[in-house]
Design a protein around this motif. Structure first.
Motif, PDB file in Angstrom:
ATOM      1  N   MET A   1       0.842  -1.196   0.000  1.00  0.00           N
ATOM      2  CA  MET A   1       0.000   0.000   0.000  1.00  0.00           C
ATOM      3  C   MET A   1       0.880   1.250   0.000  1.00  0.00           C
ATOM      4  O   MET A   1       1.954   1.277   0.598  1.00  0.00           O
ATOM      5  CB  MET A   1      -0.924   0.004   1.231  1.00  0.00           C
ATOM      6  N   SER A   2       0.457   2.301  -0.688  1.00  0.00           N
ATOM      7  CA  SER A   2       1.240   3.521  -0.771  1.00  0.00           C
ATOM      8  C   SER A   2       0.306   4.711  -0.673  1.00  0.00           C
ATOM      9  O   SER A   2      -0.904   4.568  -0.480  1.00  0.00           O
ATOM     10  CB  SER A   2       2.028   3.553  -2.084  1.00  0.00           C
ATOM     11  N   GLY A   3       0.878   5.906  -0.846  1.00  0.00           N
ATOM     12  CA  GLY A   3       0.056   7.100  -0.839  1.00  0.00           C
ATOM     13  C   GLY A   3      -0.402   7.527   0.530  1.00  0.00           C
ATOM     14  O   GLY A   3      -1.540   7.937   0.702  1.00  0.00           O
ATOM     15  N   TYR A   4       0.497   7.445   1.513  1.00  0.00           N
ATOM     16  CA  TYR A   4       0.131   7.847   2.866  1.00  0.00           C
ATOM     17  C   TYR A   4       1.123   8.892   3.371  1.00  0.00           C
ATOM     18  O   TYR A   4       2.243   9.038   2.854  1.00  0.00           O
ATOM     19  CB  TYR A   4       0.102   6.651   3.810  1.00  0.00           C
ATOM     20  N   THR A   5       0.710   9.623   4.388  1.00  0.00           N
ATOM     21  CA  THR A   5       1.593  10.549   5.091  1.00  0.00           C
ATOM     22  C   THR A   5       1.465  10.289   6.589  1.00  0.00           C
ATOM     23  O   THR A   5       0.385   9.892   7.068  1.00  0.00           O
ATOM     24  CB  THR A   5       1.239  12.016   4.807  1.00  0.00           C
ATOM     25  N   ILE A   6       2.562  10.480   7.320  1.00  0.00           N
ATOM     26  CA  ILE A   6       2.550  10.317   8.772  1.00  0.00           C
ATOM     27  C   ILE A   6       2.903  11.654   9.408  1.00  0.00           C
ATOM     28  O   ILE A   6       3.886  12.294   9.040  1.00  0.00           O
ATOM     29  CB  ILE A   6       3.545   9.228   9.224  1.00  0.00           C
ATOM     30  N   LYS A   7       2.069  12.070  10.346  1.00  0.00           N
ATOM     31  CA  LYS A   7       2.283  13.340  11.039  1.00  0.00           C
ATOM     32  C   LYS A   7       2.263  13.098  12.544  1.00  0.00           C
ATOM     33  O   LYS A   7       1.615  12.174  13.034  1.00  0.00           O
ATOM     34  CB  LYS A   7       1.186  14.341  10.679  1.00  0.00           C
ATOM     35  N   ILE A   8       2.974  13.949  13.262  1.00  0.00           N
ATOM     36  CA  ILE A   8       2.935  13.943  14.724  1.00  0.00           C
ATOM     37  C   ILE A   8       2.085  15.131  15.156  1.00  0.00           C
ATOM     38  O   ILE A   8       2.388  16.268  14.820  1.00  0.00           O
ATOM     39  CB  ILE A   8       4.344  14.063  15.325  1.00  0.00           C
ATOM     40  N   ILE A   9       1.006  14.854  15.870  1.00  0.00           N
ATOM     41  CA  ILE A   9       0.095  15.935  16.251  1.00  0.00           C
ATOM     42  C   ILE A   9      -0.168  15.942  17.757  1.00  0.00           C
ATOM     43  O   ILE A   9       0.099  14.959  18.461  1.00  0.00           O
ATOM     44  CB  ILE A   9      -1.252  15.829  15.506  1.00  0.00           C
ATOM     45  N   ASN A  10      -0.681  17.056  18.220  1.00  0.00           N
ATOM     46  CA  ASN A  10      -1.159  17.204  19.588  1.00  0.00           C
ATOM     47  C   ASN A  10      -2.683  17.250  19.510  1.00  0.00           C
ATOM     48  O   ASN A  10      -3.248  18.207  18.969  1.00  0.00           O
ATOM     49  CB  ASN A  10      -0.613  18.495  20.203  1.00  0.00           C
TER      50      ASN A  10
END
Length: 348
Positions: free
Chosen positions: A1-10
């Motif tokens: 699987m592709s087309g993803y983003t990972i973010k660090i959030i509060n």
């Protein structure tokens, strides 16, 4: 699987955070922005929620907080002072991608280890090196008569006994009720040989949870004196029993049984479906029997710890039992409160 983003959030900075997690399986109150706010405001932990997005929609999240301590070292925990905190995800691939991202983050930020607390699955999957605790659930979608039939004979006797002793139950969600709860909690923690949590912890629970209509306190009175209390948090269709407290003396037999039964009836009548009794350490057999006595189902909680430097999983022992219990049982309450205010931020 592709087309993803990972973010660090509060999550405290995301207005609709709770709505996002309610769309996902296995959500709990520990995933909520309110709980994150309580922990970060009380202990000054930094929320780092690792989120994977596909096509702009949240697809996986591992809630975590960074704990930096000169006493216990720097690490990341999912989540501190939380019974369990399942990773929420749409696919195993997404979860694996988030896991690798987390480990790289820890390595780059010189964090000693990452700790996970899960029950639906052992995460990460490849380890057998974990600590186990217990978790209990009750389906409260049934009517009161069916729920009563689930009670053990011992639970029924204790509920009746408490009623005969003249206990009265009140739901009080004021700041004064939180102060009553904290006083009782100090007695309870000393009885168990532990310092109480900081008073600011319960002040923040009132500020972010109770006063917002997302939590309740049920208090048992005997001759107009509060002798026991239970605290509950609510999210979606689920209710969490988080804290219980009682006086050192004058506690009628069955007081906690009656409180819990009144809570079960209340939340069932309001349309909630799942009642979570919270975590129980495996050596606390009395507490385990108490929860099973309401007809609860039992599951296992897995606590796993990953050593970042050595790239291996290590044992995660409990901090609640040891020689310190005998000492704290005989420690004056003012000193015990000072110890709690000092050490809990280092424990997480």
């Amino acid at each position: 699987m592709s087309g993803y983003t990972i973010k660090i959030i509060n999550p405290c900075e995301i207005e609709n955070w709770n709505n996002e997690i309610l769309r996902m399986n296995n959500y709990s109150f520990f995933h909520s922005s309110e709980w994150s706010q309580v922990l970060s405001d009380t202990y000054y932990y930094k929320p780092k929620y690792f989120c994977l997005f596909r096509n702009g929609e949240l697809s996986a999240v591992v809630p975590a907080m960074v704990i930096k301590s000169k006493l216990t070292g720097s690490r990341i925990v999912s989540l501190p002072f939380s019974d369990v905190c399942e990773p929420l995800f749409s696919s195993i691939d997404d979860l694996e991608n988030v896991k690798e991202f987390i480990f790289n983050y820890c390595d780059n930020n010189e964090l000693r280890y990452m700790e996970f607390r899960t029950s639906e699955l052992k995460f990460p999957f490849e380890t057998e090196n974990f600590r186990t605790d217990l978790r209990h659930f009750l389906d409260i979608a049934a009517d009161e008569n069916k729920l009563y039939k689930l009670l053990s004979e011992n639970s029924r006797r204790n509920i009746k006994s408490a009623g005969k002793d003249g206990l009265t139950i009140k739901e009080l969600n004021s700041f004064e009720a939180v102060k009553i709860f904290y006083r009782l909690q100090c007695f309870t923690r000393r009885k168990h040989g532990l310092p109480p949590q900081p008073e600011s912890f319960f002040t923040n629970i009132y500020k972010y949870i109770i006063s917002k209509g997302k939590g309740d306190i049920l208090i048992a009175y005997l001759n107009n004196i509060p002798v026991a209390a239970l605290m509950f948090f609510r999210i979606g269709t689920k209710v969490l029993y988080k804290f219980g407290a009682s006086s050192d003396s004058n506690l009628p037999k069955g007081a906690n049984h009656l409180l819990m039964w009144e809570a079960i009836k209340k939340y069932s009548g309001l349309g909630y479906k799942e009642f979570d009794f919270g975590r129980t350490e495996t050596n606390h057999e009395g507490l385990r029997r108490f929860k099973l006595g309401f007809g609860a189902d039992e599951r296992i909680i897995y606590t796993t710890r990953y050593d970042i430097a050595n790239k291996t999983f290590v044992s995660a022992g409990t901090k609640t039992t040891g020689i310190h219990n005998k000492i704290f049982k005989h420690t004056p309450l003012p000193l015990l409160k000072f110890i709690g205010n000092t050490i809990y931020k280092h424990m997480g």
